[in-house]
Enzyme design. Structure first.
Site, PDB file in Angstrom:
ATOM      1  N   THR A 135       0.805  -1.224   0.000  1.00 23.11           N
ATOM      2  CA  THR A 135       0.000   0.000   0.000  1.00 23.11           C
ATOM      3  C   THR A 135       0.841   1.279   0.000  1.00 23.11           C
ATOM      4  O   THR A 135       0.284   2.379   0.042  1.00 23.11           O
ATOM      5  CB  THR A 135      -0.895   0.022   1.255  1.00 23.11           C
ATOM      6  OG1 THR A 135      -0.039  -0.219   2.391  1.00 23.11           O
ATOM      7  CG2 THR A 135      -1.960  -1.037   1.220  1.00 23.11           C
ATOM      8  N   GLU A 136       2.153   1.121  -0.027  1.00 19.52           N
ATOM      9  CA  GLU A 136       3.048   2.275   0.158  1.00 19.52           C
ATOM     10  C   GLU A 136       2.741   3.437  -0.789  1.00 19.52           C
ATOM     11  O   GLU A 136       2.776   4.595  -0.373  1.00 19.52           O
ATOM     12  CB  GLU A 136       4.512   1.841  -0.008  1.00 19.52           C
ATOM     13  CG  GLU A 136       5.074   1.082   1.191  1.00 19.52           C
ATOM     14  CD  GLU A 136       4.741  -0.403   1.196  1.00 19.52           C
ATOM     15  OE1 GLU A 136       3.900  -0.862   0.385  1.00 19.52           O
ATOM     16  OE2 GLU A 136       5.325  -1.122   2.027  1.00 19.52           O
ATOM     17  N   VAL A 137       2.459   3.109  -2.075  1.00 21.78           N
ATOM     18  CA  VAL A 137       2.218   4.221  -3.019  1.00 21.78           C
ATOM     19  C   VAL A 137       1.027   5.095  -2.601  1.00 21.78           C
ATOM     20  O   VAL A 137       0.983   6.271  -2.949  1.00 21.78           O
ATOM     21  CB  VAL A 137       2.020   3.738  -4.487  1.00 21.78           C
ATOM     22  CG1 VAL A 137       3.345   3.375  -5.119  1.00 21.78           C
ATOM     23  CG2 VAL A 137       1.017   2.611  -4.576  1.00 21.78           C
ATOM     24  N   LYS A 138       0.104   4.506  -1.860  1.00 22.96           N
ATOM     25  CA  LYS A 138      -1.055   5.295  -1.404  1.00 22.96           C
ATOM     26  C   LYS A 138      -0.597   6.358  -0.403  1.00 22.96           C
ATOM     27  O   LYS A 138      -1.330   7.291  -0.094  1.00 22.96           O
ATOM     28  CB  LYS A 138      -2.102   4.406  -0.726  1.00 22.96           C
ATOM     29  CG  LYS A 138      -2.537   3.185  -1.526  1.00 22.96           C
ATOM     30  CD  LYS A 138      -3.431   3.533  -2.706  1.00 22.96           C
ATOM     31  CE  LYS A 138      -4.141   2.299  -3.235  1.00 22.96           C
ATOM     32  NZ  LYS A 138      -4.643   2.478  -4.594  1.00 22.96           N
ATOM     33  N   LEU A 139       0.607   6.154   0.139  1.00 14.67           N
ATOM     34  CA  LEU A 139       1.145   7.095   1.135  1.00 14.67           C
ATOM     35  C   LEU A 139       2.251   7.956   0.530  1.00 14.67           C
ATOM     36  O   LEU A 139       2.938   8.687   1.246  1.00 14.67           O
ATOM     37  CB  LEU A 139       1.710   6.296   2.321  1.00 14.67           C
ATOM     38  CG  LEU A 139       0.663   5.433   3.045  1.00 14.67           C
ATOM     39  CD1 LEU A 139       1.326   4.283   3.779  1.00 14.67           C
ATOM     40  CD2 LEU A 139      -0.153   6.288   3.998  1.00 14.67           C
TER      41      LEU A 139
END
Ligand code: COA
Length: 260
Positions: A135-139
């Protein structure tokens, strides 16, 4: 050894390491990073432990990196920020390279670094409804330190979808793409863990350690280059005391000494 953020309990030859920050869904900060690294270094040095089970207390296995901690690290001077990131990367390596086999017991959520932990263990078992995601890209970041561990399990092709979209997926999908060994209904998770632990305990301890090393060594070799390595490997291993006991036990129709 006592820990602030882990619960570590020995059950005979099985060491249960549980992430213990349930209030933040076992998100890991610098203390967890250092304690997990220390716990796995201690496992390497402990002759009594034959199998490690990595799990978490509370509702979820792990929500990945603690975002308050990540924000703090971002504010550090460049060098200190880089050192802290390297310590986090080395925590995953300590788990992946642990001399004893590591079984992951995953449930609830295993997001970001939680998915990374699933990739770092040898045998990841999860509930079918466990939620995974890079989910990193969402952050606004990327799954950098976990990327080699995740790509070893799911391959570059699947990483191209999952790293870029950050989409969440369930345990059944995690099994389909090779991130976990098996997804089972939550009510059956402990039995699945117990079965894998039983299989590992019935195998020769030195052979299990050697198998782990074999995979790491042979993985990058071509078929031709592997020949001298693999033939020397089995020649040496079949002459060990453990192998002699394994052969003798089979031929004598008895259990080998390590199962007694
Ligand atoms: N870092 C820091 N704190 C976290 C966290 C994280 N990665 N994940 C959860 N928490 C905290 C929440 O802020 C909340 O704190 P609060 O009680 O003080 O408000 C607490 O844990 C419980 O989280 P909450 O979201 O209320 O629980 P939930 O069960 O509804 O949802 C998650 C759980 C894991 C699905 C959700 O918290 C989430 O999406 N977390 C982020 C996961 C992520 O993207 N990680 C990648 C990090 S690189």
């Amino acid at each position: 050894m006592s820990y602030q953020t882990l619960e570590v309990v020995a059950d005979g030859p099985v060491l249960h390491v549980r992430l213990n920050r349930p209030d933040v869904r076992n998100a890991f900060n610098g203390v967890v990073v250092d304690e997990l690294s220390a716990a796995f270094a201690a496992v390497d040095a402990d002759a009594r432990t034959r199998v490690v089970v990595l799990s978490g207390n509370g509702k979820s296995f792990s929500a990945g990196a603690d975002l308050a901690w990540m924000q703090e690290q971002a504010g550090l001077p460049r060098e200190a920020n880089a050192r802290s990131a390297e310590r986090m990367a080395r925590m995953f390596l300590a788990i992946a390279r642990c001399k004893k086999p590591v079984v992951g017991r995953l449930f609830g959520h295993a997001l970001g670094g939680g998915t990374g932990l699933a990739a770092a263990v040898d045998i990841a078992l999860c509930s079918e409804d466990c939620v995974f995601g890079l989910t990193e890209v969402k952050l606004g970041i990327v799954p950098a330190v976990i990327s080699p561990f995740v790509m070893q399990k799911i391959g570059v092709g699947r990483a191209r979808t999952l790293f870029l979209t950050g989409e969440r997926f369930d345990g059944k999908e995690a099994q389909r793409i090779g991130l976990v060994a098996r997804a089972v209904p939550m009510a059956e998770l402990d039995a699945a863990v117990a079965k894998s632990v039983g299989e590992l305990l019935s195998a020769g301890p030195a052979a299990v350690a050697s198998a782990k090393e074999l995979i790491r060594t042979v993985g990058p070799l071509s078929l031709e280059d592997a020949i001298p390595v693999t033939s020397a490997w089995i020649a040496e291993l079949r002459a060990t005391t453990e192998a002699r006991e394994g052969f003798a036990a089979f031929l004598d129709k008895r259990k080998p000494g390590w199962m007694a």
